[in-house]
Design a protein around this motif. Sequence first.
Motif, PDB file in Angstrom:
ATOM      1  N   PHE A   1      26.079  50.302  28.329  1.00  0.00           N
ATOM      2  CA  PHE A   1      27.506  49.980  28.399  1.00  0.00           C
ATOM      3  C   PHE A   1      28.145  50.476  29.700  1.00  0.00           C
ATOM      4  N   LEU A   2      27.665  51.592  30.260  1.00  0.00           N
ATOM      5  CA  LEU A   2      28.255  52.095  31.505  1.00  0.00           C
ATOM      6  C   LEU A   2      27.961  51.156  32.673  1.00  0.00           C
ATOM      7  N   ALA A   3      26.779  50.590  32.689  1.00  0.00           N
ATOM      8  CA  ALA A   3      26.445  49.635  33.751  1.00  0.00           C
ATOM      9  C   ALA A   3      27.345  48.408  33.662  1.00  0.00           C
ATOM     10  N   ARG A   4      27.509  47.903  32.452  1.00  0.00           N
ATOM     11  CA  ARG A   4      28.372  46.718  32.277  1.00  0.00           C
ATOM     12  C   ARG A   4      29.826  47.068  32.574  1.00  0.00           C
ATOM     13  N   LEU A   5      30.229  48.288  32.222  1.00  0.00           N
ATOM     14  CA  LEU A   5      31.598  48.713  32.515  1.00  0.00           C
ATOM     15  C   LEU A   5      31.825  48.762  34.024  1.00  0.00           C
ATOM     16  N   ALA A   6      30.805  49.182  34.782  1.00  0.00           N
ATOM     17  CA  ALA A   6      30.928  49.202  36.248  1.00  0.00           C
ATOM     18  C   ALA A   6      31.193  47.804  36.786  1.00  0.00           C
ATOM     19  N   PHE A   7      30.469  46.794  36.269  1.00  0.00           N
ATOM     20  CA  PHE A   7      30.712  45.407  36.678  1.00  0.00           C
ATOM     21  C   PHE A   7      32.146  44.996  36.329  1.00  0.00           C
ATOM     22  N   GLY A   8      32.563  45.307  35.091  1.00  0.00           N
ATOM     23  CA  GLY A   8      33.897  44.909  34.637  1.00  0.00           C
ATOM     24  C   GLY A   8      35.005  45.585  35.413  1.00  0.00           C
ATOM     25  N   LEU A   9      34.865  46.870  35.689  1.00  0.00           N
ATOM     26  CA  LEU A   9      35.881  47.588  36.444  1.00  0.00           C
ATOM     27  C   LEU A   9      35.953  47.090  37.887  1.00  0.00           C
ATOM     28  N   ALA A  10      34.789  46.840  38.491  1.00  0.00           N
ATOM     29  CA  ALA A  10      34.769  46.315  39.866  1.00  0.00           C
ATOM     30  C   ALA A  10      35.510  44.990  39.940  1.00  0.00           C
ATOM     31  N   ARG A  11      35.247  44.152  38.966  1.00  0.00           N
ATOM     32  CA  ARG A  11      35.920  42.848  38.918  1.00  0.00           C
ATOM     33  C   ARG A  11      37.429  43.023  38.796  1.00  0.00           C
ATOM     34  N   ASN A  12      37.885  43.859  37.854  1.00  0.00           N
ATOM     35  CA  ASN A  12      39.317  43.997  37.589  1.00  0.00           C
ATOM     36  C   ASN A  12      40.050  44.785  38.662  1.00  0.00           C
ATOM     37  N   PHE A  13      39.410  45.765  39.268  1.00  0.00           N
ATOM     38  CA  PHE A  13      40.040  46.466  40.381  1.00  0.00           C
ATOM     39  C   PHE A  13      40.373  45.494  41.511  1.00  0.00           C
ATOM     40  N   TYR A  14      39.384  44.673  41.882  1.00  0.00           N
ATOM     41  CA  TYR A  14      39.601  43.814  43.044  1.00  0.00           C
ATOM     42  C   TYR A  14      40.546  42.657  42.739  1.00  0.00           C
ATOM     43  N   THR A  15      40.406  42.045  41.574  1.00  0.00           N
ATOM     44  CA  THR A  15      41.292  40.916  41.262  1.00  0.00           C
ATOM     45  C   THR A  15      42.732  41.374  41.046  1.00  0.00           C
ATOM     46  N   MET A  48      42.736  50.295  44.952  1.00  0.00           N
ATOM     47  CA  MET A  48      41.960  49.506  43.988  1.00  0.00           C
ATOM     48  C   MET A  48      40.793  48.787  44.656  1.00  0.00           C
ATOM     49  N   ALA A  49      41.014  48.264  45.862  1.00  0.00           N
ATOM     50  CA  ALA A  49      39.941  47.571  46.575  1.00  0.00           C
ATOM     51  C   ALA A  49      38.793  48.520  46.904  1.00  0.00           C
ATOM     52  N   LEU A  50      39.106  49.739  47.338  1.00  0.00           N
ATOM     53  CA  LEU A  50      38.067  50.723  47.665  1.00  0.00           C
ATOM     54  C   LEU A  50      37.273  51.123  46.425  1.00  0.00           C
ATOM     55  N   ARG A  51      37.964  51.260  45.307  1.00  0.00           N
ATOM     56  CA  ARG A  51      37.273  51.604  44.063  1.00  0.00           C
ATOM     57  C   ARG A  51      36.339  50.472  43.632  1.00  0.00           C
ATOM     58  N   SER A  52      36.772  49.242  43.849  1.00  0.00           N
ATOM     59  CA  SER A  52      35.917  48.099  43.532  1.00  0.00           C
ATOM     60  C   SER A  52      34.670  48.110  44.405  1.00  0.00           C
ATOM     61  N   HIS A  53      34.845  48.355  45.691  1.00  0.00           N
ATOM     62  CA  HIS A  53      33.698  48.402  46.601  1.00  0.00           C
ATOM     63  C   HIS A  53      32.743  49.539  46.243  1.00  0.00           C
ATOM     64  N   TYR A  54      33.297  50.677  45.851  1.00  0.00           N
ATOM     65  CA  TYR A  54      32.449  51.803  45.452  1.00  0.00           C
ATOM     66  C   TYR A  54      31.529  51.410  44.292  1.00  0.00           C
ATOM     67  N   LEU A  55      32.115  50.732  43.295  1.00  0.00           N
ATOM     68  CA  LEU A  55      31.323  50.335  42.117  1.00  0.00           C
ATOM     69  C   LEU A  55      30.282  49.271  42.486  1.00  0.00           C
ATOM     70  N   LEU A  56      30.685  48.309  43.306  1.00  0.00           N
ATOM     71  CA  LEU A  56      29.745  47.271  43.718  1.00  0.00           C
ATOM     72  C   LEU A  56      28.569  47.860  44.502  1.00  0.00           C
ATOM     73  N   GLU A  57      28.861  48.805  45.388  1.00  0.00           N
ATOM     74  CA  GLU A  57      27.796  49.469  46.147  1.00  0.00           C
ATOM     75  C   GLU A  57      26.898  50.288  45.220  1.00  0.00           C
ATOM     76  N   LYS A  58      27.498  50.908  44.224  1.00  0.00           N
ATOM     77  CA  LYS A  58      26.737  51.691  43.261  1.00  0.00           C
ATOM     78  C   LYS A  58      25.758  50.791  42.504  1.00  0.00           C
ATOM     79  N   ILE A  59      26.228  49.625  42.098  1.00  0.00           N
ATOM     80  CA  ILE A  59      25.390  48.660  41.382  1.00  0.00           C
ATOM     81  C   ILE A  59      24.253  48.164  42.273  1.00  0.00           C
ATOM     82  N   ARG A  60      24.618  47.816  43.518  1.00  0.00           N
ATOM     83  CA  ARG A  60      23.629  47.261  44.439  1.00  0.00           C
ATOM     84  C   ARG A  60      22.521  48.281  44.751  1.00  0.00           C
ATOM     85  N   SER A  61      22.903  49.520  44.989  1.00  0.00           N
ATOM     86  CA  SER A  61      21.914  50.539  45.349  1.00  0.00           C
ATOM     87  C   SER A  61      21.051  50.953  44.166  1.00  0.00           C
TER      88      SER A  61
END
Length: 560
Positions: free
Chosen positions: A497-511, A525-538
């Motif tokens: 659930f934490l992994a999926r929450l990271a996707f969901g939060l990244a989406r909602n922060f940026y939009t 909000m944009a920086l927080r979205s990028h942080y989560l996206l980078e976390k997922i990618r790495s």
Amino acid sequence: MESRYPPETIKKLDELRENFKFLLIEITGQIQTTRALLKQPGSLSFKKMASRDDYIDNLKTIVENACFSRIHGGEAIDQKEINLLRVIHTISINLERIADFCVNIVKQLEYLSDLAFIQRFDSQTMLDIIETSVSKIPSTLDGRQLSDALDICRSEYRLDQMYATIFRTLLQDLQQGEASASDIITTLFIFRYFERIGDSLLNIGEALLFGILGEKIKIHQFEALQETLHLSGYSSDFSQIGMKSIWGTRSGCRISLIGPKADVGEKSQGVFKEGNPDKILREKNNLMRWQTIFPGLTPRVLGYHETSETASLLVEFLPGCTLEEVLLSATNEIVQNALFLLVHVIDEIWTHTLQAQPVSLRFMEQLSSRMTESIRLHPTLVRQDKRLGDLDIPSTEKLVRQCAEIECTLKAPFSVFCHGDFNLNNIVYDHEAQRIYFIDVYRSHDGDYIEDAAVFLISLFRLPTFQPDLRERINAMMAEFLSLLYRFAKTRGDTTFLARLAFGLARNFYTSIRFEHHRDFAKEMALRSHYLLEKIRSFNDNADWKSFAFSEDILFLEVL
């Protein structure tokens, strides 16, 4: 009876009404002159008609100035009089347009090589409709006759229908070469002005509806309301219905409170929605489903009406305040009570609607579809490709695409019935009844509970308040909701659930930055979205989502 206005004000109001009546008389004269010239071209002087048009322009300006002076003159005036002045102003503008169209119609006659050609078409009936509609304006304005206001509105439809018939005939004549092409085109221009007069009459009729109902409403919206109320069992005088607009949605839907005219807003009986048929029907179906699953959680459907172009829905009005209002203005005790009930309701919904069917994630797809709007408002908050030494830093768009590929490998282990737009304004708390309600359930569907969780958490974060005490309250609600997520996930054996929450939060922060004009807050909000996206990618190299984690500090905004 003593007047509530001083003598000077009464004099100005009388002058306004007098000039408005003169304007109506002049417009009627121009319509009658147009009729005579179309019957017998050249029988009257066009110059005389044009000179009256200048007088009409002056009268419109006098009425317009009087309306603005009264509204902004510094004297205390009630809403009823303000509405009347707005109606008179709107009518005056459109009457002046009708006069201009009449002049243009007559002006076009001089370009006809065969004056008999235009006699083939029924301009006189169109002028009958126009003159009759204009003649109803004074009595409708003074007597507040709803039926006459509707008749004026509907004259636009009748003129449109006649214009469409004439257009098809002229097009056929042009194709068959049965008349001079220049005469055909000139005649088309003439009747196009008739069609535009219909548009002005529609504006006048809708202004009169506003004067009667006290709320701006389009004729198709009123007819939808009328039919929906009829289907719900209402049979009284519609002029006694009160409306109070709540908002218009980004999708174009109109939302209004409906009730007795004297009580609307305080003792409203329903909420009226009108808009796109697919969206309104979907909301109706979702309301019915919610009532089946959890009776009383959402408003009851009182009436529904659908046409080929629009649909309308009348639902029960629910008492209480939105959770945002509670959070920002209620006492700590009330906030805690609302949160306790909300957590209980959410846990019960997720538990009782849970189905053992995996759910694919669509967070990155949704982010991609909304990115253009976010960039349009904040073009500097989109990252371009960069290189730092040997390190490649992908652009925002490339990062989202990479995360979209990763997202395809991850699924929710089960589904629940989601609200679909679970932000603070769509949750209503009634302190007196100790009830939680859900509203605006158009997007409800079977999906991952993380979808609602992410929307809720970011709707808390993005509240534009930076007072330390209120931010502390927001953070406390955030922490309590996160605790609910951890408990529910643990109980259900949901290890990703934490992994999926990271996707969901990244989406909602940026939009969410597309709603935030404050650039510094949008940047947060944009920086927080990028942080989560980078976390997922790495993290994707490990591919063991059970061990994925991120810093929850990104959800808590500290204000010094």
